[in-house]
Design an enzyme around this catalytic site. Structure first.
Site, PDB file in Angstrom:
ATOM      1  N   HIS A  10      10.053   5.569  -3.619  1.00 41.58           N
ATOM      2  CA  HIS A  10      11.493   5.555  -3.351  1.00 41.58           C
ATOM      3  C   HIS A  10      12.223   4.570  -4.263  1.00 41.58           C
ATOM      4  O   HIS A  10      11.623   3.664  -4.852  1.00 41.58           O
ATOM      5  CB  HIS A  10      11.753   5.178  -1.890  1.00 41.58           C
ATOM      6  N   GLU A  83       4.671   4.593   4.734  1.00 38.27           N
ATOM      7  CA  GLU A  83       4.126   3.404   4.079  1.00 38.27           C
ATOM      8  C   GLU A  83       3.128   2.698   5.012  1.00 38.27           C
ATOM      9  O   GLU A  83       3.126   2.891   6.226  1.00 38.27           O
ATOM     10  CB  GLU A  83       5.272   2.449   3.725  1.00 38.27           C
TER      11      GLU A  83
END
Length: 421
Positions: A10, A83
């Site tokens: 990201h 994550e």
């Protein structure tokens, strides 16, 4: 079975900017992070993705949305791409727990803080990728949008990358090991994973198209009302005649045994209807695309051709140009042709057949652009043979291989095509 994965981190977030730990917690993309996502999108513009998956964290999802903006598929959120969990260290400043964070980061183990261990991460990554692989087809190109530690764990546990050596190399060269917006590439083939590109900043990513052969079948729409009355018909439109419908049904018959992977057609109704008739016996539908529209003839639209033949000869030869009457120049048309061909070749897999349904003058411009065949010369040749250079319902074939286009068959009638194929 071979699959190519593009794993993207990201863009920069608020917590990245503030130096806070960010695993299962989340924070929004910064303006810089949004810009990074756009840069990543630009670098990946020539890569066709058969599937796009994203971590459910909004920072990843928003990054995926930017990359997928002008594509035909949307991102699917997958919890397995989340994550790594940092436990009680979530949102903590790096400087506040520097030693503990250093130890956890070096060992890739946050279980002491209530987060995930290396074994947990490896299991999750393998399970997630296997789920994706089980739903994929041979040759698929898949975009995964996720996170930095996820990239590191994937490299270490699946791809056998020496993380310490990579970290040292990045420190020496002054590059981040897991840059925001960074692009990483790896493949899966017959049970084995292999790294192709460690994470790099978008500006340093170079896409290399895989070697492939693509077969393209170009069909002109059937006769229309304007064709019947010999009127100019570019961006304007008119319906297929009864004869036109019969012509394209014959086109469908001629192409019945061709296994088309996908199809695109002009947005004009005459082309969309033609594509629908051709594909009646196939399990796909044509996707309308504006780049396949006929040349815009400006104020010449709908004029009777018989009265302006000399003018038209000048406007079509040696280069098409209607730009002074509100239409298109040859340069504008070629730009469209290049764009649709790049899309088609990017999307296609090795050996696939693709159907394109469009128009006559667009076809003639394509012939000149790709194969140096001029309209006037081809007209004289076909006239001597008693044939039309671009018959309604006509079929042409060309192939992309070794980075070039090769002409296999000039446009001929469906009946002729059935004889030669």
């Amino acid at each position: 079975m071979k699959i190519t994965f593009y794993l993207v981190r990201h863009g920069e977030t608020l917590f990245n900017h503030l130096g806070r730990m960010q695993g299962s917690c989340d924070s929004p993309l910064t303006e810089r992070g949004i810009a990074q996502a756009h840069e990543t999108s630009n670098r990946l513009k020539d890569v066709w993705f058969d599937h796009i998956y994203s971590s459910p964290s909004e920072r990843a999802w928003n990054t995926a949305d930017i990359i997928a903006k002008d594509r035909e598929i949307r991102p699917v959120l997958l919890s397995g791409l989340h994550e790594m969990s940092f436990g009680r260290l979530e949102a903590a400043r790096h400087t506040a727990h520097a030693e503990e964070i250093r130890q956890c980061r070096e060992s890739l183990d946050y279980s002491s803080a209530g987060g995930e261990s290396p074994a947990m991460m490896e299991t999750r990554i393998r399970k997630t990728l296997q789920t994706i692989i089980d739903e994929a087809e041979d040759g698929d190109r898949i975009l995964l949008v996720g996170h930095g530690m996820y990239q590191i764990c994937t490299m270490k546990y699946l791809l056998g990358v020496d993380i310490d050596a990579l970290h040292q190399e990045c420190d020496t060269t002054g590059h981040s090991m897991i840059p925001n917006g960074g692009i990483m590439v790896f493949t899966y083939e017959d049970g084995e994973y292999q790294i192709q590109q460690v994470p790099v900043e978008p500006k340093n990513f170079v896409y290399k198209m895989e070697e492939k052969t693509v077969h393209l079948y170009y069909v002109r729409h059937g006769e229309t009302l304007f064709n019947h009355y010999n009127r100019m018909q570019g961006r304007s439109d008119s319906p297929l005649t009864a004869q036109g419908i019969e012509q394209v049904k014959l086109s469908g018959k001629a192409l019945h045994n061709i296994d088309f992977a996908f199809a695109y057609c002009s947005t004009a109704e005459r082309a969309r209807d033609t594509a629908a008739y051709i594909l009646e016996s196939h399990d796909i539908t044509a996707i309308p695309n504006q780049d396949l529209r006929e040349i815009n003839f400006g104020t010449y639209e709908a004029r009777v051709r018989d009265a302006i033949m000399d003018e038209l000869y000048e406007r079509f030869n040696p280069s098409v140009d209607f730009s002074d009457v509100g239409g298109e120049s040859e340069e504008q048309v070629i730009e469209r042709i290049d764009r649709i061909l790049k899309l088609v070749v990017s999307r296609a897999k090795d050996g696939e057949n693709v159907l394109l349904v469009a128009h006559g003058s667009l076809y003639m411009t394509l012939l000149k652009h790709l194969f140096n065949i001029y309209r006037a010369d081809l007209t004289e040749q076909k006239k001597a043979e008693g044939k039309h250079i671009m018959p309604n319902g006509g079929i042409a074939k060309f192939t992309f291989s070794h980075g070039k286009y090769h002409l296999n068959q000039l446009m001929i009638t469906p009946e002729e095509f059935m004889e030669v194929k």
